[in-house]
Design a protein around this motif. Sequence first.
Motif, mmCIF file in Angstrom:
data_model
loop_
_atom_site.group_PDB
_atom_site.id
_atom_site.type_symbol
_atom_site.label_atom_id
_atom_site.label_comp_id
_atom_site.label_asym_id
_atom_site.label_seq_id
_atom_site.Cartn_x
_atom_site.Cartn_y
_atom_site.Cartn_z
ATOM 1 N N LYS A 253 0.846 -1.207 0.000
ATOM 2 C CA LYS A 253 0.000 0.000 0.000
ATOM 3 C C LYS A 253 0.878 1.254 0.000
ATOM 4 C CE LYS A 253 -4.150 1.939 0.495
ATOM 5 N NZ LYS A 253 -3.875 3.125 -0.329
ATOM 6 N N LEU A 254 1.984 1.168 0.721
ATOM 7 C CA LEU A 254 2.917 2.289 0.792
ATOM 8 C C LEU A 254 3.487 2.585 -0.606
ATOM 9 C CD1 LEU A 254 4.319 4.051 2.968
ATOM 10 C CD2 LEU A 254 6.065 2.261 3.172
ATOM 11 N N ASP A 255 3.878 1.539 -1.328
ATOM 12 C CA ASP A 255 4.394 1.728 -2.693
ATOM 13 C C ASP A 255 3.330 2.387 -3.568
ATOM 14 O OD1 ASP A 255 6.685 0.424 -1.878
ATOM 15 O OD2 ASP A 255 6.141 -1.499 -2.786
ATOM 16 N N ASN A 256 2.089 1.895 -3.454
ATOM 17 C CA ASN A 256 1.000 2.455 -4.265
ATOM 18 C C ASN A 256 0.801 3.931 -3.946
ATOM 19 O OD1 ASN A 256 0.661 -0.160 -5.156
ATOM 20 N ND2 ASN A 256 -1.329 -0.482 -4.197
ATOM 21 N N ASP A 257 0.795 4.257 -2.649
ATOM 22 C CA ASP A 257 0.567 5.655 -2.246
ATOM 23 C C ASP A 257 1.694 6.553 -2.748
ATOM 24 O OD1 ASP A 257 -1.771 4.892 -1.065
ATOM 25 O OD2 ASP A 257 -0.977 4.851 0.979
ATOM 26 N N ASN A 281 1.353 0.794 -8.137
ATOM 27 C CA ASN A 281 2.741 1.262 -7.945
ATOM 28 C C ASN A 281 3.426 1.666 -9.253
ATOM 29 O OD1 ASN A 281 2.974 -1.399 -8.910
ATOM 30 N ND2 ASN A 281 4.940 -1.687 -7.885
ATOM 31 N N ILE A 282 2.645 1.856 -10.326
ATOM 32 C CA ILE A 282 3.217 2.188 -11.631
ATOM 33 C C ILE A 282 2.737 3.571 -12.073
ATOM 34 C CG2 ILE A 282 3.337 1.492 -14.071
ATOM 35 C CD1 ILE A 282 2.941 -1.394 -13.170
ATOM 36 N N VAL A 283 3.683 4.359 -12.570
ATOM 37 C CA VAL A 283 3.347 5.690 -13.099
ATOM 38 C C VAL A 283 3.845 5.744 -14.544
ATOM 39 C CG1 VAL A 283 3.583 8.186 -12.790
ATOM 40 C CG2 VAL A 283 3.821 6.656 -10.806
ATOM 41 N N ILE A 284 2.932 5.913 -15.490
ATOM 42 C CA ILE A 284 3.329 6.044 -16.894
ATOM 43 C C ILE A 284 2.859 7.414 -17.387
ATOM 44 C CG2 ILE A 284 3.082 5.131 -19.250
ATOM 45 C CD1 ILE A 284 2.690 2.374 -18.080
ATOM 46 N N PHE A 285 3.779 8.165 -17.986
ATOM 47 C CA PHE A 285 3.389 9.497 -18.470
ATOM 48 C C PHE A 285 4.037 9.812 -19.807
ATOM 49 C CE2 PHE A 285 7.348 11.691 -17.211
ATOM 50 C CZ PHE A 285 7.854 10.813 -16.262
ATOM 51 N N ASP A 286 3.359 10.693 -20.564
ATOM 52 C CA ASP A 286 3.840 11.135 -21.871
ATOM 53 C C ASP A 286 4.404 12.532 -21.745
ATOM 54 O OD1 ASP A 286 2.788 8.792 -23.203
ATOM 55 O OD2 ASP A 286 0.812 9.662 -22.845
#
Length: 338
Positions: A253-257, A281-286
């Motif tokens: 949960k900590l990773d997700n937050d 826990n994943i962030v994808i951005f353009d």
Amino acid sequence: MIVNLMSDTVTKPTAEMLQAMLQAEVGDDVFGEDPTVNRLEARMASMFRKEAAVFCPSGTMTNQIAIRVHTQPLDEVICDHYSHIYQYETGGYASNSGVGINLIQGTNGKITAEQLQAVIKPVFDWLPISRLVVLENTCNKGGGSYYTLEEIRPIRELCRQRGLALHLDGARLFNALVETGESTQQVGELFDSISICLSKGLGAPVGSVLIGDGEFIRRARRVRKVMGGGMRQAGYLAAAGLYALDHHVARLKLDNDRAKRLGEVLEEMDYVETVRPVRSNIVIFDLKSPFTAENFLNTLKNRGVLALPFGPQTVRLITHLDVSEVMIEHTIEVLQSI
Ligand SMILES: *Cc1c(COP(=O)(O)O)cnc(C)c1O
């Protein structure tokens, strides 16, 4: 400071996990005589209320074995076009199982029962037989999106009606369950087979587990052997998995937050075009021009932050066990300074 956000596979065993590994009681698992492997398999099976499980070197192998056992050559597998089994397993479905693939353009890696219904093929001599559906939870290329049980149930029901098997690529399933509060038993009821990675967020150095009914796993063991995945004193690795199940699940949960915090910071940045909804826990951005993934990642790297390109102007960040609060703060500072 180096902050490695390239993948949650980069974690190294903690001192306590290494202790658990050193103390493992081991035997020859090809003969079924490694007590620690047997304990891990029994525990995973019972967590999902299934009859049996088999410990494998990787999540690619557990998925590939599942496809092989569920299908015959000339069948097809149905999945979202972002699926790991299609994108990142070297086309193994074709060479290991002789099957085709039928891709659905879902939303952030998730499909619906309506979309599935529309692509299941009727039975004719000139068509592949639709045999297996694979869902990915969480979905990596979908930006860590996840299904709830409510969303899976209609897919399960359709598979039952049409005689299709349903496999879960649950490489990061626990990152979803700490968000939804749903249980492993509930997940187990909905799938014929389940693959879980111990070497992602759970922090074990190696290993994945394939879970299913007794006859399925008996066949899976033969396929594991022919793929070269029969390991001997694998209990040293299984001990790391058992340790992870005891100590590293709730902390996801900590990773997700933390990933959500990174996502919120990125939303505010001028150089960011879009951030895919951050669910786990994943962030994808353009990126906006003139940034490319390459020059952006170099800029980050010069400040000690490592990430992965996910397209010409797309970047992926993943939080995990070896990323501390201080590292997240450093990353935020770096992102805000660009
Ligand atoms: C990592 C991953 C796998 C398995 O990968 P291995 O590196 O072979 O263990 C399978 N599915 C998904 C969604 C993954 O992210």
